[in-house]
Scaffold this motif. Structure first.
Motif, short mmCIF file in Angstrom:
data_model
loop_
_atom_site.label_atom_id
_atom_site.label_comp_id
_atom_site.label_asym_id
_atom_site.label_seq_id
_atom_site.Cartn_x
_atom_site.Cartn_y
_atom_site.Cartn_z
N ILE A 1 52.27 37.50 45.70
CA ILE A 1 51.77 38.64 44.94
C ILE A 1 50.25 38.54 44.82
CG2 ILE A 1 51.74 39.74 42.64
CD1 ILE A 1 54.67 38.74 42.33
N ILE A 2 49.57 39.65 45.05
CA ILE A 2 48.14 39.75 44.76
C ILE A 2 48.01 40.52 43.46
CG2 ILE A 2 45.93 40.73 45.48
CD1 ILE A 2 46.83 40.23 48.38
N ALA A 3 47.35 39.90 42.47
CA ALA A 3 47.32 40.49 41.13
C ALA A 3 45.92 40.40 40.51
CB ALA A 3 48.32 39.76 40.23
N ASP A 4 45.69 41.28 39.55
CA ASP A 4 44.50 41.22 38.70
C ASP A 4 44.53 39.87 37.97
OD1 ASP A 4 43.07 41.44 36.10
OD2 ASP A 4 42.71 43.50 36.70
N ASP A 5 43.44 39.12 38.01
CA ASP A 5 43.50 37.76 37.46
C ASP A 5 43.46 37.70 35.94
OD1 ASP A 5 40.83 38.15 36.87
OD2 ASP A 5 40.09 36.48 38.07
N GLN A 6 43.32 38.85 35.28
CA GLN A 6 43.38 38.89 33.82
C GLN A 6 44.70 39.44 33.31
OE1 GLN A 6 40.87 37.48 31.81
NE2 GLN A 6 40.36 36.76 33.87
N THR A 7 45.14 40.55 33.87
CA THR A 7 46.39 41.17 33.41
C THR A 7 47.62 40.64 34.17
OG1 THR A 7 46.32 42.98 35.02
CG2 THR A 7 45.13 43.30 32.93
N LEU A 8 47.38 40.05 35.34
CA LEU A 8 48.43 39.55 36.25
C LEU A 8 49.29 40.67 36.82
CD1 LEU A 8 49.58 36.28 34.40
CD2 LEU A 8 47.65 36.62 35.95
N LYS A 9 48.85 41.90 36.66
CA LYS A 9 49.57 43.04 37.24
C LYS A 9 49.28 43.11 38.74
CE LYS A 9 51.22 45.05 33.44
NZ LYS A 9 52.68 45.13 33.22
N PRO A 10 50.32 43.33 39.56
CA PRO A 10 50.08 43.45 41.00
C PRO A 10 49.09 44.57 41.32
CG PRO A 10 52.43 43.26 40.54
CD PRO A 10 51.74 43.45 39.22
N VAL A 11 48.20 44.31 42.27
CA VAL A 11 47.19 45.31 42.61
C VAL A 11 47.81 46.41 43.47
CG1 VAL A 11 46.45 43.94 44.60
CG2 VAL A 11 44.94 45.67 43.69
N LYS A 12 47.48 47.63 43.13
CA LYS A 12 47.93 48.77 43.93
C LYS A 12 46.80 49.26 44.82
CE LYS A 12 51.48 50.19 40.64
NZ LYS A 12 51.91 51.22 39.66
N ARG A 13 45.60 49.25 44.23
CA ARG A 13 44.43 49.66 44.99
C ARG A 13 43.25 48.80 44.56
NH1 ARG A 13 42.96 56.06 45.65
NH2 ARG A 13 41.85 55.88 47.63
N LYS A 14 42.56 48.21 45.50
CA LYS A 14 41.45 47.30 45.18
C LYS A 14 40.31 48.04 44.47
CE LYS A 14 40.94 45.44 49.40
NZ LYS A 14 40.38 44.57 50.45
N SER A 15 39.71 47.33 43.52
CA SER A 15 38.53 47.85 42.83
C SER A 15 37.46 46.77 42.84
CB SER A 15 38.87 48.21 41.37
OG SER A 15 37.68 48.42 40.62
N LYS A 16 36.21 47.16 43.13
CA LYS A 16 35.10 46.20 43.16
C LYS A 16 34.78 45.68 41.76
CE LYS A 16 32.93 48.02 47.34
NZ LYS A 16 31.73 48.66 47.92
N LYS A 17 35.28 46.35 40.74
CA LYS A 17 35.00 45.95 39.36
C LYS A 17 35.97 44.88 38.85
CE LYS A 17 33.13 50.51 38.12
NZ LYS A 17 33.32 51.70 37.26
#
Length: 282
Positions: A243-259
């Motif tokens: 799984i690739i996830a946001d490292d704070q929320t741990l939610k799986p990424v749907k679309r990459k964001s530079k922020k």
């Protein structure tokens, strides 16, 4: 080095330490210590006057009775390893009775959804068990700082949430993953790997490193499909999840964001041994 097996003993010792205005660092472990644990102890000594290491195989965080039974218990070897450190190290090796007062049940926690991602989907009740034991240990030891490895990154984030929500006065410090020379993340479970699987296991980190490179130009979904294909073709290692996830929320990424910053998380079975790892992607 002092070894305590009862919470009343260690609480008295820590009260005396704090009366001298000395700082206390804490490294909780389930024993079967390796260089990864020792690196946490060293980091704790870098920033504290006294370090406490707990050694306790916590039954409430295992969802698999067989896994709990097979988990290595090596207290004598562990204390020999720790004896190499300075004198101001305390080992707390309690019994289940001492920790749980005869009622080894997990409390129920809310970690604002962190507990339902990744490991939470595959290990029912695991993070209730983790929250229960860590909260109890914090209450007994009252450390100023506590040290956790980033191999269990989801656990690290959950413990930070535990401290925040329950207003526990301790600073949580995450430490980098300590790896074998071949790249395999150090784990107490590695000692149980049969020879063929031990040779195969570094493929996990090798795949993570390649996934990181691909993530620079490819979508998260494309990288995920590539990893799944790599493991589908592997003769010995069975992928449970990637799984690739946001490292704070741990939610799986749907679309990459530079922020945002992302991590890749993986769980793999090598025969009946479950191995986890992760890597920062940006």
């Amino acid at each position: 080095m002092k070894i305590f097996t009862e919470k009343t003993q260690i609480q008295k010792a820590i009260q005396q330490i704090k009366a001298k205005d000395l700082s206390v660092g804490f490294v909780p472990t389930m024993g079967a210590l390796h260089q990864g644990h020792l690196s946490l102890v060293q980091e704790a000594f870098n920033n504290n006057d006294v370090v406490v290491v707990s050694i306790f195989v916590n039954p409430t965080q295992f969802d698999n009775e067989d896994d709990l039974e097979k988990y290595p218990r090596t207290l004598e070897a562990d204390t020999k390893l720790l004896a190499a450190f300075r004198e101001n190290l305390i080992v707390y090796a309690p019994s289940i009775q001492d920790i749980y007062d005869g009622d080894a049940k997990a409390e129920h926690f809310s970690f604002d959804g962190l507990e339902f991602e990744m490991e939470g989907k595959f290990r029912t009740g695991h993070f209730n068990g983790v929250g229960t034991i860590v909260k109890r240990l914090f209450e007994i030891i009252t450390p100023d700082n506590a040290y956790f490895g980033k191999k269990d990154y989801q656990q690290l984030m959950i413990i930070k949430k535990l401290v925040e929500k329950h207003h526990i006065p301790v600073t949580i410090i995450g430490c980098d993953i300590y790896r074998e020379p071949d790249g395999l993340a150090m784990s107490s479970r590695n000692t149980r790997l049969k020879e063929d699987y031990k040779k195969a296991a570094p493929f996990i980190y090798k795949t993570l490193k390649t996934a990181k490179k691909k993530f620079g130009t490819k979508s998260a979904n494309t990288v995920k499909e590539w990893v799944e294909k790599e493991f589908a073709n592997h003769k010995l290692l069975n992928l449970e999840y990637f799984i690739i996830a946001d490292d704070q929320t741990l939610k799986p990424v749907k679309r990459k964001s530079k922020k945002k910053t992302y991590r890749a998380f993986i769980a793999v079975f090598a025969d009946d041994i479950r191995l986890i790892d992760n890597i920062a992607l940006n």
